[in-house]
Write an enzyme that holds these catalytic residues in place. Structure first.
Site, PDB file in Angstrom:
ATOM      1  CE  LYS A 158      50.287  48.268   0.232  1.00 33.23           C
ATOM      2  NZ  LYS A 158      48.693  48.520   0.525  1.00 33.23           N
ATOM      3  CG  ASP A 159      46.733  50.672  -3.338  1.00 31.77           C
ATOM      4  OD1 ASP A 159      46.725  49.753  -2.721  1.00 31.77           O
ATOM      5  OD2 ASP A 159      46.979  51.913  -2.677  1.00 31.77           O
ATOM      6  NE  ARG A 161      49.794  41.150   1.445  1.00 30.62           N
ATOM      7  CZ  ARG A 161      50.388  41.526   2.532  1.00 30.62           C
ATOM      8  NH1 ARG A 161      51.276  40.777   3.277  1.00 30.62           N
ATOM      9  NH2 ARG A 161      50.105  42.715   3.004  1.00 30.62           N
ATOM     10  NE  ARG A 162      49.183  44.054   5.650  1.00 26.74           N
ATOM     11  CZ  ARG A 162      48.894  45.305   5.068  1.00 26.74           C
ATOM     12  NH1 ARG A 162      47.780  45.941   5.280  1.00 26.74           N
ATOM     13  NH2 ARG A 162      50.211  46.113   4.460  1.00 26.74           N
ATOM     14  NE  ARG A 204      38.633  50.031   2.392  1.00 28.29           N
ATOM     15  CZ  ARG A 204      37.955  50.366   2.025  1.00 28.29           C
ATOM     16  NH1 ARG A 204      36.789  49.853   1.582  1.00 28.29           N
ATOM     17  NH2 ARG A 204      38.208  51.355   1.045  1.00 28.29           N
ATOM     18  NE  ARG A 247      43.665  51.277   6.267  1.00 34.59           N
ATOM     19  CZ  ARG A 247      43.883  50.017   5.451  1.00 34.59           C
ATOM     20  NH1 ARG A 247      44.719  49.070   5.774  1.00 34.59           N
ATOM     21  NH2 ARG A 247      43.320  50.218   4.319  1.00 34.59           N
ATOM     22  CB  CYS A 284      42.486  43.591  -3.077  1.00 27.31           C
ATOM     23  SG  CYS A 284      40.416  44.007  -3.536  1.00 27.31           S
TER      24      CYS A 284
END
Length: 321
Positions: free
Chosen positions: A90-91, A138-139, A156, A162, A249
Protein backbone atom coordinates in the site's frame (compact mmCIF):
# COMPACT_ATOMS: atom_id res chain seq x y z
CA UNK A 1 4.47 -15.33 -11.85
CA UNK A 2 0.74 -14.82 -11.14
CA UNK A 3 -0.18 -17.18 -13.97
CA UNK A 4 1.47 -20.03 -12.08
CA UNK A 5 4.93 -19.83 -13.72
CA UNK A 6 7.38 -22.18 -11.99
CA UNK A 7 10.91 -21.67 -13.30
CA UNK A 8 13.49 -24.38 -12.94
CA UNK A 9 15.39 -24.16 -9.68
CA UNK A 10 17.57 -21.06 -9.88
CA UNK A 11 21.24 -21.25 -8.90
CA UNK A 12 22.06 -19.77 -5.49
CA UNK A 13 22.40 -15.98 -5.57
CA UNK A 14 23.97 -13.44 -3.26
CA UNK A 15 21.15 -10.98 -2.52
CA UNK A 16 21.08 -7.71 -0.58
CA UNK A 17 17.65 -6.49 0.58
CA UNK A 18 17.13 -2.73 0.90
CA UNK A 19 14.76 -1.98 3.77
CA UNK A 20 13.53 0.85 5.91
CA UNK A 21 14.69 0.57 9.52
CA UNK A 22 11.35 0.69 11.31
CA UNK A 23 10.56 -2.41 13.34
CA UNK A 24 7.79 -3.45 10.94
CA UNK A 25 9.90 -2.90 7.80
CA UNK A 26 12.73 -4.94 9.33
CA UNK A 27 10.30 -7.74 10.21
CA UNK A 28 9.13 -7.80 6.59
CA UNK A 29 12.68 -7.83 5.21
CA UNK A 30 13.80 -10.52 7.66
CA UNK A 31 10.76 -12.61 6.70
CA UNK A 32 11.78 -12.49 3.03
CA UNK A 33 15.42 -13.08 4.01
CA UNK A 34 14.49 -16.29 5.83
CA UNK A 35 12.39 -17.56 2.90
CA UNK A 36 15.16 -16.87 0.38
CA UNK A 37 17.82 -18.44 2.61
CA UNK A 38 15.63 -21.54 2.79
CA UNK A 39 15.87 -21.64 -1.04
CA UNK A 40 19.67 -21.72 -0.74
CA UNK A 41 20.47 -18.05 -1.41
CA UNK A 42 22.87 -15.87 0.59
CA UNK A 43 20.87 -12.88 1.82
CA UNK A 44 21.89 -9.76 3.76
CA UNK A 45 20.00 -6.59 4.74
CA UNK A 46 20.83 -2.96 3.97
CA UNK A 47 18.94 -0.77 6.43
CA UNK A 48 18.04 2.74 5.30
CA UNK A 49 16.11 5.77 6.53
CA UNK A 50 13.76 7.31 3.94
CA UNK A 51 12.36 10.82 3.61
CA UNK A 52 8.98 9.41 4.59
CA UNK A 53 10.50 8.31 7.90
CA UNK A 54 12.21 11.66 8.47
CA UNK A 55 9.34 14.06 7.71
CA UNK A 56 6.86 13.58 10.55
CA UNK A 57 5.41 17.06 11.02
CA UNK A 58 3.42 17.15 7.77
CA UNK A 59 0.95 14.79 6.12
CA UNK A 60 2.32 12.60 3.33
CA UNK A 61 -0.17 14.08 0.87
CA UNK A 62 1.51 17.47 1.33
CA UNK A 63 5.16 16.38 0.99
CA UNK A 64 5.22 13.99 -1.94
CA UNK A 65 3.11 10.98 -1.09
CA UNK A 66 3.91 7.46 -0.01
CA UNK A 67 6.61 7.23 -2.67
CA UNK A 68 8.81 8.96 -0.09
CA UNK A 69 9.02 5.59 1.67
CA UNK A 70 10.51 3.83 -1.38
CA UNK A 71 12.63 6.39 -3.25
CA UNK A 72 15.90 5.83 -1.35
CA UNK A 73 15.45 2.07 -1.61
CA UNK A 74 15.11 2.38 -5.40
CA UNK A 75 18.29 4.48 -5.54
CA UNK A 76 20.12 1.69 -3.70
CA UNK A 77 18.85 -0.80 -6.31
CA UNK A 78 19.86 1.49 -9.16
CA UNK A 79 23.37 1.94 -7.76
CA UNK A 80 23.79 -1.78 -7.13
CA UNK A 81 24.16 -1.43 -3.35
CA UNK A 82 21.08 -3.63 -2.98
CA UNK A 83 19.27 -6.02 -5.30
CA UNK A 84 15.68 -6.20 -4.04
CA UNK A 85 13.43 -3.99 -1.92
CA UNK A 86 10.61 -5.31 0.26
CA UNK A 87 7.62 -2.95 0.59
CA UNK A 88 4.23 -2.80 2.20
CA UNK A 89 2.36 -2.77 -1.09
CA UNK A 90 0.00 0.00 0.00
CA UNK A 91 3.08 2.29 0.21
CA UNK A 92 4.18 1.57 -3.36
CA UNK A 93 3.21 4.18 -5.98
CA UNK A 94 0.91 2.92 -8.72
CA UNK A 95 3.49 3.66 -11.40
CA UNK A 96 7.04 2.43 -10.77
CA UNK A 97 9.98 4.37 -12.21
CA UNK A 98 11.30 3.24 -15.58
CA UNK A 99 13.55 0.22 -15.21
CA UNK A 100 11.87 -1.14 -12.06
CA UNK A 101 9.34 -3.97 -11.78
CA UNK A 102 7.22 -5.55 -9.10
CA UNK A 103 8.75 -9.03 -9.22
CA UNK A 104 6.71 -10.71 -6.52
CA UNK A 105 3.57 -10.22 -4.46
CA UNK A 106 3.43 -12.44 -1.38
CA UNK A 107 0.48 -13.99 0.41
CA UNK A 108 -1.61 -11.37 2.12
CA UNK A 109 -1.96 -10.93 5.86
CA UNK A 110 -5.25 -9.57 7.28
CA UNK A 111 -6.17 -6.62 4.98
CA UNK A 112 -8.51 -4.93 7.48
CA UNK A 113 -8.14 -1.74 9.47
CA UNK A 114 -8.03 -2.06 13.23
CA UNK A 115 -9.45 0.20 15.95
CA UNK A 116 -6.97 0.58 18.81
CA UNK A 117 -7.83 2.25 22.12
CA UNK A 118 -6.88 1.73 25.76
CA UNK A 119 -10.33 2.83 26.95
CA UNK A 120 -12.95 2.10 24.30
CA UNK A 121 -13.82 -1.30 22.81
CA UNK A 122 -15.05 -0.02 19.45
CA UNK A 123 -15.61 3.06 17.35
CA UNK A 124 -19.27 3.02 18.39
CA UNK A 125 -18.26 3.27 22.06
CA UNK A 126 -16.40 6.55 21.58
CA UNK A 127 -18.13 9.55 23.15
CA UNK A 128 -19.32 12.39 20.95
CA UNK A 129 -16.43 14.61 19.87
CA UNK A 130 -13.76 12.03 20.72
CA UNK A 131 -10.33 12.43 19.09
CA UNK A 132 -9.28 9.72 16.63
CA UNK A 133 -5.83 9.68 15.10
CA UNK A 134 -5.01 8.92 11.48
CA UNK A 135 -3.14 10.70 8.69
CA UNK A 136 -4.79 8.62 5.97
CA UNK A 137 -7.29 10.61 3.91
CA UNK A 138 -9.02 7.32 3.11
CA UNK A 139 -9.52 6.51 6.78
CA UNK A 140 -10.54 10.10 7.47
CA UNK A 141 -13.41 10.12 4.98
CA UNK A 142 -14.58 6.65 5.99
CA UNK A 143 -14.49 7.56 9.68
CA UNK A 144 -16.39 10.77 8.98
CA UNK A 145 -19.04 8.76 7.12
CA UNK A 146 -19.40 6.41 10.10
CA UNK A 147 -19.15 9.02 12.87
CA UNK A 148 -19.47 12.63 11.66
CA UNK A 149 -19.17 13.86 15.27
CA UNK A 150 -15.62 12.62 15.79
CA UNK A 151 -12.58 14.88 15.69
CA UNK A 152 -10.01 13.38 13.29
CA UNK A 153 -6.44 14.45 14.09
CA UNK A 154 -3.18 13.76 12.20
CA UNK A 155 -1.06 10.82 13.34
CA UNK A 156 2.36 10.23 11.75
CA UNK A 157 5.32 8.04 12.68
CA UNK A 158 6.05 4.35 12.62
CA UNK A 159 3.75 1.87 14.32
CA UNK A 160 5.49 2.00 17.70
CA UNK A 161 5.44 5.82 17.67
CA UNK A 162 1.72 5.87 16.90
CA UNK A 163 0.96 3.47 19.76
CA UNK A 164 3.09 5.55 22.13
CA UNK A 165 1.19 8.73 21.22
CA UNK A 166 -2.08 6.89 21.88
CA UNK A 167 -0.86 5.59 25.24
CA UNK A 168 0.25 9.10 26.22
CA UNK A 169 -3.37 10.20 25.90
CA UNK A 170 -3.08 12.32 22.77
CA UNK A 171 -5.97 10.39 21.21
CA UNK A 172 -9.05 8.49 22.39
CA UNK A 173 -8.44 5.92 19.68
CA UNK A 174 -6.40 5.39 16.53
CA UNK A 175 -6.86 3.35 13.36
CA UNK A 176 -4.00 1.17 12.11
CA UNK A 177 -3.56 -1.67 9.62
CA UNK A 178 -4.30 -4.97 11.34
CA UNK A 179 -1.51 -6.64 9.35
CA UNK A 180 1.28 -4.61 10.92
CA UNK A 181 0.03 -5.24 14.45
CA UNK A 182 -0.25 -8.98 13.79
CA UNK A 183 3.20 -9.23 12.20
CA UNK A 184 4.81 -7.62 15.24
CA UNK A 185 2.93 -9.76 17.74
CA UNK A 186 0.74 -6.84 18.83
CA UNK A 187 -2.61 -8.39 17.94
CA UNK A 188 -3.75 -7.94 21.54
CA UNK A 189 -3.83 -4.16 20.92
CA UNK A 190 -6.66 -4.61 18.40
CA UNK A 191 -9.98 -3.81 20.08
CA UNK A 192 -12.04 -4.18 16.91
CA UNK A 193 -11.15 -5.14 13.35
CA UNK A 194 -13.35 -3.25 10.90
CA UNK A 195 -15.02 -5.50 8.37
CA UNK A 196 -14.35 -4.32 4.80
CA UNK A 197 -18.00 -3.43 4.21
CA UNK A 198 -17.72 -0.96 7.11
CA UNK A 199 -14.18 0.39 6.57
CA UNK A 200 -12.88 -0.44 3.11
CA UNK A 201 -9.10 -1.06 3.10
CA UNK A 202 -6.49 0.67 0.96
CA UNK A 203 -5.32 -0.89 -2.30
CA UNK A 204 -2.72 -3.54 -1.48
CA UNK A 205 -3.22 -3.33 2.29
CA UNK A 206 -1.74 -6.31 4.13
CA UNK A 207 0.32 -7.52 1.15
CA UNK A 208 4.09 -7.40 0.66
CA UNK A 209 5.60 -6.56 -2.73
CA UNK A 210 9.19 -7.07 -3.81
CA UNK A 211 10.73 -4.63 -6.29
CA UNK A 212 13.76 -5.28 -8.51
CA UNK A 213 15.49 -3.80 -11.51
CA UNK A 214 13.72 -4.98 -14.63
CA UNK A 215 16.79 -6.51 -16.25
CA UNK A 216 17.44 -8.88 -13.31
CA UNK A 217 15.54 -11.91 -14.58
CA UNK A 218 17.65 -14.10 -12.28
CA UNK A 219 16.15 -12.29 -9.27
CA UNK A 220 12.64 -12.49 -10.73
CA UNK A 221 13.11 -16.27 -11.07
CA UNK A 222 14.54 -16.56 -7.54
CA UNK A 223 11.52 -14.71 -6.11
CA UNK A 224 8.91 -16.71 -8.04
CA UNK A 225 8.49 -19.38 -5.32
CA UNK A 226 7.53 -16.64 -2.83
CA UNK A 227 4.69 -15.29 -5.00
CA UNK A 228 1.02 -15.91 -4.18
CA UNK A 229 -1.23 -15.95 -7.22
CA UNK A 230 -4.55 -15.08 -5.58
CA UNK A 231 -3.05 -12.14 -3.69
CA UNK A 232 -1.30 -10.84 -6.81
CA UNK A 233 -4.52 -10.90 -8.81
CA UNK A 234 -6.57 -9.14 -6.12
CA UNK A 235 -4.01 -6.38 -5.47
CA UNK A 236 -3.56 -5.87 -9.22
CA UNK A 237 -7.28 -5.09 -9.47
CA UNK A 238 -7.13 -2.79 -6.43
CA UNK A 239 -4.09 -0.90 -7.71
CA UNK A 240 -5.75 -0.53 -11.12
CA UNK A 241 -8.62 1.36 -9.47
CA UNK A 242 -6.17 3.77 -7.90
CA UNK A 243 -4.09 4.12 -11.06
CA UNK A 244 -7.17 4.91 -13.16
CA UNK A 245 -8.21 7.56 -10.63
CA UNK A 246 -4.74 9.13 -10.68
CA UNK A 247 -4.37 7.87 -7.14
CA UNK A 248 -1.76 8.60 -4.54
CA UNK A 249 -2.00 9.06 -0.80
CA UNK A 250 -3.37 12.54 -1.54
CA UNK A 251 -6.59 10.87 -2.73
CA UNK A 252 -9.25 9.56 -0.31
CA UNK A 253 -9.69 6.28 -2.16
CA UNK A 254 -10.26 2.71 -0.95
CA UNK A 255 -10.25 -0.51 -2.96
CA UNK A 256 -10.50 -4.11 -1.81
CA UNK A 257 -10.84 -7.32 -3.83
CA UNK A 258 -11.38 -10.98 -3.03
CA UNK A 259 -11.00 -14.04 -5.25
CA UNK A 260 -13.23 -17.09 -4.94
CA UNK A 261 -13.49 -19.93 -7.48
CA UNK A 262 -11.66 -17.76 -10.07
CA UNK A 263 -14.26 -14.98 -9.71
CA UNK A 264 -12.88 -11.69 -8.47
CA UNK A 265 -15.12 -9.32 -6.48
CA UNK A 266 -13.90 -5.75 -6.05
CA UNK A 267 -15.31 -2.89 -3.98
CA UNK A 268 -14.10 0.69 -4.09
CA UNK A 269 -15.01 3.94 -2.35
CA UNK A 270 -14.13 7.59 -2.83
CA UNK A 271 -14.78 10.35 -0.33
CA UNK A 272 -14.58 14.13 -0.32
CA UNK A 273 -11.99 15.15 2.31
CA UNK A 274 -13.82 18.47 2.74
CA UNK A 275 -17.06 16.65 3.50
CA UNK A 276 -19.03 18.48 0.83
CA UNK A 277 -19.95 15.37 -1.17
CA UNK A 278 -21.30 12.02 0.01
CA UNK A 279 -19.21 8.86 -0.08
CA UNK A 280 -19.24 7.26 -3.54
CA UNK A 281 -19.06 3.45 -3.74
CA UNK A 282 -18.80 1.09 -6.70
CA UNK A 283 -18.23 -2.61 -7.21
CA UNK A 284 -17.80 -5.21 -9.91
CA UNK A 285 -17.11 -8.90 -10.28
CA UNK A 286 -16.07 -11.26 -13.02
CA UNK A 287 -13.89 -14.25 -13.91
CA UNK A 288 -10.20 -13.47 -13.57
CA UNK A 289 -7.17 -15.63 -14.35
CA UNK A 290 -4.56 -13.07 -15.44
CA UNK A 291 -3.20 -9.73 -14.30
CA UNK A 292 -4.62 -8.09 -17.45
CA UNK A 293 -8.13 -9.31 -16.59
CA UNK A 294 -7.74 -8.21 -12.96
CA UNK A 295 -6.58 -4.74 -13.97
CA UNK A 296 -9.42 -4.39 -16.47
CA UNK A 297 -11.94 -5.10 -13.70
CA UNK A 298 -10.27 -2.50 -11.48
CA UNK A 299 -10.37 0.08 -14.27
CA UNK A 300 -14.08 -0.61 -14.78
CA UNK A 301 -14.73 0.06 -11.09
CA UNK A 302 -12.85 3.37 -11.33
CA UNK A 303 -15.12 4.38 -14.23
CA UNK A 304 -18.16 3.58 -12.06
CA UNK A 305 -16.76 5.71 -9.25
CA UNK A 306 -16.35 8.65 -11.63
CA UNK A 307 -19.86 8.10 -12.97
CA UNK A 308 -21.08 8.30 -9.37
CA UNK A 309 -19.41 11.66 -8.81
CA UNK A 310 -15.90 10.72 -7.63
CA UNK A 311 -13.22 13.15 -8.72
CA UNK A 312 -9.93 11.75 -9.94
CA UNK A 313 -6.57 13.50 -10.00
CA UNK A 314 -4.83 14.58 -13.15
CA UNK A 315 -1.49 12.73 -13.03
CA UNK A 316 0.29 15.92 -14.10
CA UNK A 317 -0.96 17.66 -10.96
CA UNK A 318 0.27 15.02 -8.50
CA UNK A 319 2.96 16.04 -5.99
CA UNK A 320 6.45 15.06 -7.13
CA UNK A 321 9.29 13.73 -4.99
Amino acid sequence: MPQGHSPAATPPLSIVIATRESRLALWQAEHVQALLRAQGHTVELLGMTTKGDQILDRSLSKVGGKGLFVKELEVALEEGRAHIAVHSLKDVPMELPEGFVLACVMEREDPRDAFVSPRYASLADLPQGAVVGTSSLRRQVLLQALRPDLKIEPLRGNLDTRLRKLDEGQYDGIVLAAAGLKRLGLESRIRTAFEPDTMLPAAGQGALGIEVRGERQDLVDALAPLAHQATWLTVAAERAVSRAMGGSCSMPLAAHATLSNDVLHIDAAWGDPDGRAPLVRAQAHGPVATLVQAEALGTAVAERLRAGGARGVDPASRPQD
